[in-house]
Design an enzyme around this catalytic site. Structure first.
Site, PDB file in Angstrom:
ATOM      1  N   HIS A   1       0.858  -1.187   0.000  1.00  8.87           N
ATOM      2  CA  HIS A   1       0.000   0.000   0.000  1.00  8.87           C
ATOM      3  C   HIS A   1       0.896   1.240   0.000  1.00  8.87           C
ATOM      4  O   HIS A   1       1.982   1.234   0.580  1.00  8.87           O
ATOM      5  CB  HIS A   1      -0.907   0.058   1.236  1.00  8.87           C
ATOM      6  CG  HIS A   1      -1.834  -1.096   1.364  1.00  8.87           C
ATOM      7  ND1 HIS A   1      -2.968  -1.229   0.591  1.00  8.87           N
ATOM      8  CD2 HIS A   1      -1.805  -2.187   2.164  1.00  8.87           C
ATOM      9  CE1 HIS A   1      -3.593  -2.347   0.915  1.00  8.87           C
ATOM     10  NE2 HIS A   1      -2.908  -2.955   1.861  1.00  8.87           N
TER      11      HIS A   1
ATOM     12  N   ALA B   1      17.764 -13.189  14.053  1.00 11.75           N
ATOM     13  CA  ALA B   1      16.353 -13.334  14.423  1.00 11.75           C
ATOM     14  C   ALA B   1      15.724 -11.969  14.671  1.00 11.75           C
ATOM     15  O   ALA B   1      16.334 -11.082  15.266  1.00 11.75           O
ATOM     16  CB  ALA B   1      16.228 -14.198  15.674  1.00 11.75           C
TER      17      ALA B   1
ATOM     18  N   THR C   1      16.344  -3.602   5.467  1.00  4.51           N
ATOM     19  CA  THR C   1      15.878  -2.613   4.497  1.00  4.51           C
ATOM     20  C   THR C   1      16.980  -2.176   3.541  1.00  4.51           C
ATOM     21  O   THR C   1      16.714  -1.415   2.615  1.00  4.51           O
ATOM     22  CB  THR C   1      15.327  -1.378   5.222  1.00  4.51           C
ATOM     23  OG1 THR C   1      16.349  -0.806   6.039  1.00  4.51           O
ATOM     24  CG2 THR C   1      14.125  -1.745   6.089  1.00  4.51           C
ATOM     25  N   LYS C   2      18.221  -2.636   3.775  1.00  7.09           N
ATOM     26  CA  LYS C   2      19.357  -2.274   2.922  1.00  7.09           C
ATOM     27  C   LYS C   2      20.117  -3.535   2.534  1.00  7.09           C
ATOM     28  O   LYS C   2      20.019  -4.568   3.203  1.00  7.09           O
ATOM     29  CB  LYS C   2      20.280  -1.301   3.662  1.00  7.09           C
ATOM     30  CG  LYS C   2      19.634   0.039   3.984  1.00  7.09           C
ATOM     31  CD  LYS C   2      20.618   0.973   4.689  1.00  7.09           C
ATOM     32  CE  LYS C   2      19.965   2.315   4.998  1.00  7.09           C
ATOM     33  NZ  LYS C   2      20.902   3.237   5.695  1.00  7.09           N
TER      34      LYS C   2
ATOM     35  N   ARG D   1      21.690  -3.992  11.044  1.00  7.30           N
ATOM     36  CA  ARG D   1      23.020  -3.400  10.840  1.00  7.30           C
ATOM     37  C   ARG D   1      24.070  -4.509  10.819  1.00  7.30           C
ATOM     38  O   ARG D   1      23.911  -5.538  11.479  1.00  7.30           O
ATOM     39  CB  ARG D   1      23.341  -2.402  11.956  1.00  7.30           C
ATOM     40  CG  ARG D   1      22.336  -1.271  12.073  1.00  7.30           C
ATOM     41  CD  ARG D   1      22.719  -0.320  13.215  1.00  7.30           C
ATOM     42  NE  ARG D   1      21.678   0.675  13.436  1.00  7.30           N
ATOM     43  CZ  ARG D   1      21.502   1.773  12.726  1.00  7.30           C
ATOM     44  NH1 ARG D   1      22.327   2.020  11.720  1.00  7.30           N
ATOM     45  NH2 ARG D   1      20.535   2.616  13.007  1.00  7.30           N
TER      46      ARG D   1
END
Length: 240
Positions: free
Chosen positions: A122, A165, A170-171, A185
Protein backbone atom coordinates in the site's frame (compact mmCIF):
# COMPACT_ATOMS: atom_id res chain seq x y z
CA UNK A 1 5.47 -37.07 23.47
CA UNK A 2 9.21 -37.30 24.07
CA UNK A 3 9.99 -39.55 21.12
CA UNK A 4 8.49 -40.92 17.92
CA UNK A 5 7.05 -44.39 18.62
CA UNK A 6 6.01 -45.12 15.03
CA UNK A 7 7.54 -48.18 13.35
CA UNK A 8 9.47 -47.39 10.18
CA UNK A 9 6.80 -48.85 7.89
CA UNK A 10 4.24 -46.39 9.29
CA UNK A 11 6.52 -43.41 8.73
CA UNK A 12 7.28 -44.63 5.20
CA UNK A 13 3.58 -45.06 4.34
CA UNK A 14 2.76 -41.60 5.68
CA UNK A 15 5.60 -40.07 3.66
CA UNK A 16 4.34 -41.76 0.48
CA UNK A 17 0.90 -40.32 1.19
CA UNK A 18 2.34 -36.80 1.66
CA UNK A 19 4.33 -37.13 -1.57
CA UNK A 20 1.29 -38.32 -3.54
CA UNK A 21 -0.85 -35.50 -2.09
CA UNK A 22 1.81 -32.92 -3.00
CA UNK A 23 2.14 -34.21 -6.58
CA UNK A 24 -1.61 -34.25 -7.14
CA UNK A 25 -2.81 -31.11 -5.36
CA UNK A 26 0.19 -28.80 -4.89
CA UNK A 27 2.60 -29.32 -7.79
CA UNK A 28 0.13 -28.00 -10.44
CA UNK A 29 0.22 -24.58 -8.75
CA UNK A 30 3.97 -24.26 -9.44
CA UNK A 31 5.31 -23.14 -12.79
CA UNK A 32 8.07 -25.64 -12.12
CA UNK A 33 8.76 -27.90 -9.13
CA UNK A 34 12.00 -29.86 -9.25
CA UNK A 35 12.51 -33.50 -8.24
CA UNK A 36 13.24 -34.94 -4.79
CA UNK A 37 11.11 -32.43 -2.90
CA UNK A 38 10.29 -33.09 0.76
CA UNK A 39 7.10 -31.30 1.83
CA UNK A 40 5.85 -32.03 5.33
CA UNK A 41 2.07 -31.56 5.63
CA UNK A 42 1.83 -30.18 2.06
CA UNK A 43 -1.86 -29.33 2.63
CA UNK A 44 -0.59 -26.57 4.95
CA UNK A 45 1.47 -24.99 2.13
CA UNK A 46 -0.31 -22.26 0.14
CA UNK A 47 0.92 -21.49 -3.38
CA UNK A 48 -0.96 -18.62 -5.01
CA UNK A 49 -0.34 -16.74 -8.24
CA UNK A 50 1.63 -17.25 -11.46
CA UNK A 51 5.33 -17.77 -12.12
CA UNK A 52 6.32 -19.59 -8.93
CA UNK A 53 9.13 -22.08 -9.50
CA UNK A 54 11.44 -24.16 -7.31
CA UNK A 55 14.47 -26.33 -8.00
CA UNK A 56 15.69 -29.71 -6.82
CA UNK A 57 15.32 -30.91 -3.22
CA UNK A 58 13.01 -28.19 -1.92
CA UNK A 59 12.29 -28.97 1.75
CA UNK A 60 9.31 -27.25 3.41
CA UNK A 61 7.94 -28.01 6.87
CA UNK A 62 4.45 -26.59 7.49
CA UNK A 63 1.99 -27.04 10.35
CA UNK A 64 -1.71 -26.35 10.82
CA UNK A 65 -1.03 -23.36 13.06
CA UNK A 66 1.91 -22.06 10.99
CA UNK A 67 1.38 -22.39 7.25
CA UNK A 68 4.00 -21.64 4.61
CA UNK A 69 2.86 -19.18 1.95
CA UNK A 70 4.33 -18.51 -1.51
CA UNK A 71 2.32 -15.69 -3.09
CA UNK A 72 2.57 -13.66 -6.29
CA UNK A 73 0.05 -10.82 -6.47
CA UNK A 74 0.38 -8.46 -9.42
CA UNK A 75 -1.48 -7.33 -12.57
CA UNK A 76 -1.32 -9.84 -15.40
CA UNK A 77 0.47 -7.34 -17.63
CA UNK A 78 3.15 -6.95 -14.96
CA UNK A 79 3.21 -10.53 -13.69
CA UNK A 80 5.54 -11.02 -10.76
CA UNK A 81 7.63 -14.08 -10.02
CA UNK A 82 9.18 -16.16 -7.26
CA UNK A 83 12.21 -18.25 -8.21
CA UNK A 84 13.62 -20.67 -5.63
CA UNK A 85 16.92 -22.48 -6.14
CA UNK A 86 18.02 -26.01 -5.22
CA UNK A 87 18.21 -27.46 -1.69
CA UNK A 88 16.27 -24.61 -0.06
CA UNK A 89 14.71 -25.18 3.38
CA UNK A 90 11.67 -23.34 4.78
CA UNK A 91 10.45 -23.76 8.36
CA UNK A 92 6.82 -23.29 9.47
CA UNK A 93 5.44 -19.79 8.98
CA UNK A 94 7.79 -18.77 6.16
CA UNK A 95 6.16 -16.23 3.81
CA UNK A 96 7.51 -15.26 0.37
CA UNK A 97 5.34 -12.46 -1.06
CA UNK A 98 6.03 -10.97 -4.50
CA UNK A 99 4.47 -8.39 -6.74
CA UNK A 100 7.55 -8.01 -8.97
CA UNK A 101 10.43 -10.45 -8.41
CA UNK A 102 11.95 -12.48 -5.59
CA UNK A 103 14.91 -14.74 -6.39
CA UNK A 104 16.24 -17.13 -3.76
CA UNK A 105 19.60 -18.81 -4.31
CA UNK A 106 20.63 -22.40 -3.74
CA UNK A 107 20.79 -23.79 -0.18
CA UNK A 108 19.09 -20.88 1.56
CA UNK A 109 17.63 -21.53 5.02
CA UNK A 110 14.51 -19.87 6.40
CA UNK A 111 13.77 -20.23 10.11
CA UNK A 112 10.22 -20.09 11.46
CA UNK A 113 8.08 -17.06 10.56
CA UNK A 114 10.64 -15.45 8.27
CA UNK A 115 9.15 -13.07 5.68
CA UNK A 116 10.50 -11.87 2.33
CA UNK A 117 8.52 -9.29 0.37
CA UNK A 118 9.29 -7.04 -2.59
CA UNK A 119 6.50 -4.54 -1.91
CA UNK A 120 4.93 -2.40 0.82
CA UNK A 121 1.56 -3.43 -0.69
CA UNK A 122 0.00 0.00 0.00
CA UNK A 123 1.15 3.58 -0.58
CA UNK A 124 1.37 6.08 2.24
CA UNK A 125 -1.40 8.16 0.65
CA UNK A 126 -3.02 5.76 -1.83
CA UNK A 127 -4.03 2.65 0.06
CA UNK A 128 -6.45 1.24 -2.51
CA UNK A 129 -4.10 0.94 -5.52
CA UNK A 130 -4.68 -2.55 -7.00
CA UNK A 131 -1.19 -2.53 -8.56
CA UNK A 132 1.29 -1.98 -5.71
CA UNK A 133 4.82 -0.93 -6.60
CA UNK A 134 7.49 -3.60 -6.24
CA UNK A 135 11.27 -3.60 -6.18
CA UNK A 136 13.10 -6.90 -6.80
CA UNK A 137 14.62 -8.86 -3.93
CA UNK A 138 17.60 -11.18 -4.45
CA UNK A 139 19.05 -13.65 -1.96
CA UNK A 140 22.38 -15.22 -2.90
CA UNK A 141 23.40 -18.78 -2.14
CA UNK A 142 23.40 -20.27 1.37
CA UNK A 143 21.74 -17.27 3.04
CA UNK A 144 20.50 -18.07 6.56
CA UNK A 145 17.39 -16.07 7.53
CA UNK A 146 16.72 -16.18 11.27
CA UNK A 147 13.50 -16.67 13.20
CA UNK A 148 10.94 -13.95 12.51
CA UNK A 149 13.25 -11.90 10.30
CA UNK A 150 11.76 -9.52 7.71
CA UNK A 151 13.43 -8.76 4.37
CA UNK A 152 11.97 -5.72 2.62
CA UNK A 153 11.66 -4.59 -1.00
CA UNK A 154 14.70 -3.75 -3.11
CA UNK A 155 17.16 -5.67 -0.94
CA UNK A 156 20.02 -7.80 -2.27
CA UNK A 157 21.69 -10.21 0.14
CA UNK A 158 25.07 -11.68 -0.72
CA UNK A 159 26.15 -15.32 -0.59
CA UNK A 160 26.54 -16.97 2.85
CA UNK A 161 25.10 -13.99 4.74
CA UNK A 162 23.26 -14.44 8.05
CA UNK A 163 20.14 -12.47 8.99
CA UNK A 164 19.63 -12.41 12.75
CA UNK A 165 16.35 -13.33 14.42
CA UNK A 166 13.69 -10.59 14.34
CA UNK A 167 15.84 -8.41 12.09
CA UNK A 168 14.24 -5.92 9.70
CA UNK A 169 16.40 -5.74 6.58
CA UNK A 170 15.88 -2.61 4.50
CA UNK A 171 19.36 -2.27 2.92
CA UNK A 172 21.67 -4.57 0.99
CA UNK A 173 23.73 -7.10 2.93
CA UNK A 174 27.23 -8.01 1.67
CA UNK A 175 28.38 -11.57 1.09
CA UNK A 176 29.42 -13.25 4.37
CA UNK A 177 27.83 -10.42 6.34
CA UNK A 178 26.01 -11.04 9.63
CA UNK A 179 23.30 -8.47 10.34
CA UNK A 180 20.88 -7.99 13.22
CA UNK A 181 18.47 -5.43 14.62
CA UNK A 182 15.59 -3.28 13.44
CA UNK A 183 16.71 -1.79 11.16
CA UNK A 184 19.37 -4.44 10.59
CA UNK A 185 23.02 -3.40 10.84
CA UNK A 186 26.23 -5.22 10.00
CA UNK A 187 27.65 -6.70 13.21
CA UNK A 188 30.17 -9.19 11.86
CA UNK A 189 31.74 -10.51 8.67
CA UNK A 190 32.39 -14.23 8.32
CA UNK A 191 35.81 -15.38 7.16
CA UNK A 192 35.47 -16.02 3.41
CA UNK A 193 38.51 -18.32 3.52
CA UNK A 194 36.96 -20.65 6.09
CA UNK A 195 35.48 -23.84 4.58
CA UNK A 196 31.72 -23.49 4.20
CA UNK A 197 29.38 -26.49 4.24
CA UNK A 198 25.92 -26.04 2.77
CA UNK A 199 22.73 -28.03 2.21
CA UNK A 200 23.62 -28.13 -1.46
CA UNK A 201 26.51 -30.47 -0.69
CA UNK A 202 24.37 -32.69 1.54
CA UNK A 203 21.13 -32.91 -0.42
CA UNK A 204 21.70 -31.11 -3.69
CA UNK A 205 21.84 -34.18 -5.90
CA UNK A 206 18.48 -35.28 -7.25
CA UNK A 207 17.86 -38.15 -4.81
CA UNK A 208 20.16 -37.00 -2.03
CA UNK A 209 17.59 -35.49 0.30
CA UNK A 210 15.36 -38.56 0.06
CA UNK A 211 18.23 -40.88 0.97
CA UNK A 212 19.46 -38.61 3.74
CA UNK A 213 16.03 -38.30 5.38
CA UNK A 214 15.25 -42.01 4.91
CA UNK A 215 18.50 -43.08 6.56
CA UNK A 216 17.89 -40.69 9.47
CA UNK A 217 14.39 -42.05 10.07
CA UNK A 218 15.51 -45.67 9.78
CA UNK A 219 18.09 -45.05 12.51
CA UNK A 220 15.72 -43.03 14.71
CA UNK A 221 12.86 -45.55 14.52
CA UNK A 222 14.94 -48.71 14.93
CA UNK A 223 13.31 -51.04 17.45
CA UNK A 224 9.84 -49.46 17.27
CA UNK A 225 6.85 -51.73 16.70
CA UNK A 226 3.20 -51.36 15.74
CA UNK A 227 2.08 -52.67 19.13
CA UNK A 228 4.46 -50.31 20.89
CA UNK A 229 3.06 -47.34 18.95
CA UNK A 230 -0.53 -48.37 19.81
CA UNK A 231 0.41 -48.75 23.48
CA UNK A 232 1.96 -45.25 23.51
CA UNK A 233 -1.25 -43.77 22.10
CA UNK A 234 -3.74 -45.67 24.25
CA UNK A 235 -1.75 -46.11 27.48
CA UNK A 236 0.98 -43.46 27.58
CA UNK A 237 3.67 -43.73 30.23
CA UNK A 238 6.04 -41.23 31.74
CA UNK A 239 8.93 -41.00 29.32
CA UNK A 240 6.87 -41.59 26.18
Amino acid sequence: MRRDHRPYWMHSAWERFENAWARHFLAPHFERLGPAVKLTQPWQIEVFGPNISAGTSLNIVATADNKVRLTVWSPQDQAGEIEIGDAVFMAPGTRILATKSIRIGHACLFAANATVTDSDWHGLYNRIDPAPEGRPVVLGENVWVGDGAFIAKGVTIGDHAVIGARSVVTKDVPAYGVVAGAPARLIKTLDPDHPMQTRLEMVGEIRGISRFMDDAYRKELTGNSTLGWLRSKLFPRRGD
